[in-house]
Design a protein around this motif. Structure first.
Motif, PDB file in Angstrom:
ATOM      1  N   LEU A 297      -8.269   2.699   2.097  1.00 12.25           N
ATOM      2  CA  LEU A 297      -8.589   3.398   3.333  1.00 12.25           C
ATOM      3  C   LEU A 297      -7.956   2.664   4.513  1.00 12.25           C
ATOM      4  O   LEU A 297      -7.850   1.434   4.498  1.00 12.25           O
ATOM      5  N   PRO A 298      -7.557   3.399   5.558  1.00 11.31           N
ATOM      6  CA  PRO A 298      -7.028   2.724   6.748  1.00 11.31           C
ATOM      7  C   PRO A 298      -8.012   1.733   7.345  1.00 11.31           C
ATOM      8  O   PRO A 298      -7.610   0.708   7.897  1.00 11.31           O
ATOM      9  N   THR A 299      -9.318   2.014   7.219  1.00 16.84           N
ATOM     10  CA  THR A 299     -10.327   1.116   7.776  1.00 16.84           C
ATOM     11  C   THR A 299     -10.578  -0.108   6.904  1.00 16.84           C
ATOM     12  O   THR A 299     -11.204  -1.070   7.346  1.00 16.84           O
ATOM     13  N   VAL A 300     -10.098  -0.079   5.673  1.00 16.46           N
ATOM     14  CA  VAL A 300     -10.273  -1.208   4.757  1.00 16.46           C
ATOM     15  C   VAL A 300      -8.981  -2.019   4.642  1.00 16.46           C
ATOM     16  O   VAL A 300      -9.007  -3.222   4.386  1.00 16.46           O
ATOM     17  N   ALA A 301      -7.843  -1.354   4.846  1.00 16.31           N
ATOM     18  CA  ALA A 301      -6.533  -1.988   4.660  1.00 16.31           C
ATOM     19  C   ALA A 301      -6.368  -3.329   5.373  1.00 16.31           C
ATOM     20  O   ALA A 301      -5.762  -4.252   4.813  1.00 16.31           O
ATOM     21  N   PRO A 302      -6.870  -3.521   6.603  1.00 17.00           N
ATOM     22  CA  PRO A 302      -6.613  -4.804   7.280  1.00 17.00           C
ATOM     23  C   PRO A 302      -7.483  -5.962   6.790  1.00 17.00           C
ATOM     24  O   PRO A 302      -7.255  -7.095   7.193  1.00 17.00           O
ATOM     25  N   THR A 303      -8.482  -5.696   5.982  1.00 20.06           N
ATOM     26  CA  THR A 303      -9.440  -6.752   5.638  1.00 20.06           C
ATOM     27  C   THR A 303      -8.968  -7.577   4.440  1.00 20.06           C
ATOM     28  O   THR A 303      -8.233  -8.539   4.592  1.00 20.06           O
ATOM     29  N   ILE A 304      -9.413  -7.205   3.243  1.00 16.35           N
ATOM     30  CA  ILE A 304      -9.166  -8.064   2.078  1.00 16.35           C
ATOM     31  C   ILE A 304      -7.838  -7.784   1.394  1.00 16.35           C
ATOM     32  O   ILE A 304      -7.350  -8.616   0.624  1.00 16.35           O
ATOM     33  N   GLY A 305      -7.242  -6.604   1.638  1.00 17.48           N
ATOM     34  CA  GLY A 305      -6.006  -6.256   0.949  1.00 17.48           C
ATOM     35  C   GLY A 305      -4.867  -7.240   1.163  1.00 17.48           C
ATOM     36  O   GLY A 305      -4.301  -7.771   0.195  1.00 17.48           O
ATOM     37  N   PRO A 306      -4.482  -7.509   2.413  1.00 21.45           N
ATOM     38  CA  PRO A 306      -3.380  -8.451   2.648  1.00 21.45           C
ATOM     39  C   PRO A 306      -3.654  -9.849   2.106  1.00 21.45           C
ATOM     40  O   PRO A 306      -2.758 -10.514   1.575  1.00 21.45           O
ATOM     41  N   MET A 307      -4.907 -10.292   2.240  1.00 23.84           N
ATOM     42  CA  MET A 307      -5.262 -11.621   1.750  1.00 23.84           C
ATOM     43  C   MET A 307      -5.113 -11.701   0.229  1.00 23.84           C
ATOM     44  O   MET A 307      -4.531 -12.647  -0.326  1.00 23.84           O
TER      45      MET A 307
ATOM     46  N   ALA B   1     -10.937 -12.616  -2.310  1.00 28.19           N
ATOM     47  CA  ALA B   1     -10.723 -12.290  -0.899  1.00 28.19           C
ATOM     48  C   ALA B   1     -11.970 -11.665  -0.296  1.00 28.19           C
ATOM     49  O   ALA B   1     -12.315 -11.923   0.864  1.00 28.19           O
ATOM     50  N   ALA B   2     -12.672 -10.834  -1.074  1.00 28.74           N
ATOM     51  CA  ALA B   2     -13.898 -10.200  -0.586  1.00 28.74           C
ATOM     52  C   ALA B   2     -14.978 -11.236  -0.305  1.00 28.74           C
ATOM     53  O   ALA B   2     -15.709 -11.150   0.690  1.00 28.74           O
TER      54      ALA B   2
ATOM     55  N   ALA C  75      -3.284  -9.708  -1.688  1.00 33.39           N
ATOM     56  CA  ALA C  75      -1.868  -9.534  -2.054  1.00 33.39           C
ATOM     57  C   ALA C  75      -1.096 -10.833  -1.906  1.00 33.39           C
ATOM     58  O   ALA C  75      -0.244 -11.168  -2.742  1.00 33.39           O
ATOM     59  N   SER C  76      -1.389 -11.587  -0.845  1.00 35.37           N
ATOM     60  CA  SER C  76      -0.688 -12.850  -0.609  1.00 35.37           C
ATOM     61  C   SER C  76      -0.943 -13.849  -1.728  1.00 35.37           C
ATOM     62  O   SER C  76      -0.015 -14.487  -2.241  1.00 35.37           O
ATOM     63  N   VAL C  77      -2.204 -13.959  -2.139  1.00 33.17           N
ATOM     64  CA  VAL C  77      -2.543 -14.891  -3.224  1.00 33.17           C
ATOM     65  C   VAL C  77      -1.937 -14.417  -4.538  1.00 33.17           C
ATOM     66  O   VAL C  77      -1.396 -15.205  -5.326  1.00 33.17           O
ATOM     67  N   PHE C  78      -2.022 -13.101  -4.794  1.00 39.91           N
ATOM     68  CA  PHE C  78      -1.505 -12.540  -6.040  1.00 39.91           C
ATOM     69  C   PHE C  78      -0.005 -12.791  -6.198  1.00 39.91           C
ATOM     70  O   PHE C  78       0.471 -13.171  -7.277  1.00 39.91           O
ATOM     71  N   LYS C  79       0.766 -12.594  -5.113  1.00 42.07           N
ATOM     72  CA  LYS C  79       2.217 -12.710  -5.201  1.00 42.07           C
ATOM     73  C   LYS C  79       2.681 -14.136  -5.500  1.00 42.07           C
ATOM     74  O   LYS C  79       3.786 -14.332  -5.992  1.00 42.07           O
ATOM     75  N   ARG C  80       1.844 -15.113  -5.216  1.00 39.61           N
ATOM     76  CA  ARG C  80       2.219 -16.496  -5.545  1.00 39.61           C
ATOM     77  C   ARG C  80       2.305 -16.694  -7.048  1.00 39.61           C
ATOM     78  O   ARG C  80       3.148 -17.452  -7.540  1.00 39.61           O
TER      79      ARG C  80
END
Length: 327
Positions: free
Chosen positions: A110-120, A307-308, A122-127
């Motif tokens: 959701l647009p209202t959820v996207a800025p919270t735990i998603g980027p965090m 992240a949550a 994704a950053s850890v996962f990509k490592r």
């Protein structure tokens, strides 16, 4: 005899049959489905006829306005989309050992959820999984869940849905998120020790679109307080628009805390002292009940959970800091 008939039918169903049904459902137009599949429209019609012959049921209704699935077509679509996605996950999982093909994880948020735990997350996962591509899709809750059922998404980060919308899906609660009322610094209500919902409505409100999960929460809140939207209300799913609009007007934005957490910490927006304690709603992770996540998806899920947990702590600290500020 019946079991033998089912077994024979299963043996006749080919991958192209399922791909055809999914394409028709996605485009609701035979020509567009054919273009997406890279085949001719007569070939699509023939493949559909073969599938309907195998299952002995009409799956699609055609009209001048397009095509749509029958009730039996909708049932088969849920399993066809899921089967195709599971097969792709299996191929992606083994591809790393046989060739340099990049696996893709499709995430709905959701647009209202996207800025919270998603980027965090994704950053850890990509490592740990640098070769896995993350494809992030935003939209309303109902639309994302429909894509998840069809197998076009691997998981959805969103608000809890009604039980009737969760058929074939499983939901895991991650955190509670409240709605807050925010405005520009220097707003006439910014320094008030207590703000009533009617005062907010008089300034003009910026709200998420009707039909979204968060808007239903907001509407319930306004009804409980006997407050109407008023003619000055603006409805949008664009955070960028809402952020810019409240920065230059006296309008008040009602939105999930996670969307404006950074703005509040930076001081570009201020939270009004309006009691919205009864607006908290569950945010969580939705998966298909019949899917077997790949190792990469499982790893991403663990990153999302971590992240949550961190966001819950940060959000609690932020609420405490705001509560300690002088009125």
């Amino acid at each position: 005899m019946h079991e033998q008939g089912i077994s024979t039918g299963l043996g006749r169903i080919k991958l192209r049959h399922l791909q055809c049904l999914v394409a028709i459902a996605a485009h609701r137009h035979m020509g567009q489905a054919a273009e997406a599949l890279g085949i001719s429209q007569p070939a699509v019609s023939k493949t559909l006829a073969e599938l309907e012959d195998v299952v002995q049921a009409q799956l699609v209704i055609r009209s001048k306005r397009g095509v749509w699935l029958t009730e039996k077509g909708q049932v088969l679509l849920r399993y066809a989309g899921s089967s195709l996605r599971t097969l792709r996950e299996g191929l992606d999982h083994i591809s790393s050992t046989v060739r340099d093909e990049v696996a893709v994880i499709a995430i709905g948020t959701l647009p209202t959820v996207a800025p919270t735990i998603g980027p965090m997350a994704a950053s850890v996962f990509k490592r740990s999984w640098p070769s896995v591509r993350l494809s992030v899709h935003t939209g309303v809750n109902a639309g994302l869940l429909a894509l998840l059922r069809r197998g076009e998404l691997d998981l959805v980060l969103g608000r809890v849905a009604e039980p009737s919308e969760m058929l074939g899906l499983s939901y895991e609660h991650l955190y509670e998120e409240p709605v807050v009322m925010v405005a520009r610094p220097g707003h006439p209500l910014a320094g008030a020790p207590r703000v009533e919902p009617a005062e907010v409505a008089a300034c003009g409100m910026v709200l998420p679109l009707p039909g979204t999960a968060i808007r239903r929460t907001i509407d319930s809140y306004l009804v409980r307080h006997g407050v109407g939207l008023g003619r000055a209300a603006i409805e949008t799913l664009s955070d960028a628009f809402a952020r810019a609009y409240v920065a230059h007007t006296d309008a008040v934005w009602m939105i999930a805390l996670g969307v404006v957490e950074h703005d509040l910490r930076a001081g570009s927006l201020v939270q009004l002292a309006c009691d919205t304690s009864n607006t908290s709603a569950s945010v969580g992770l939705t998966l298909r009940s019949d899917s077997v996540p790949s190792h990469a998806v499982k790893a991403l899920i663990e990153c999302i959970r971590a992240a949550a947990a961190l966001w819950r702590k940060r959000a609690g600290d932020a609420v405490g800091d705001m509560a300690d500020e002088p009125g």
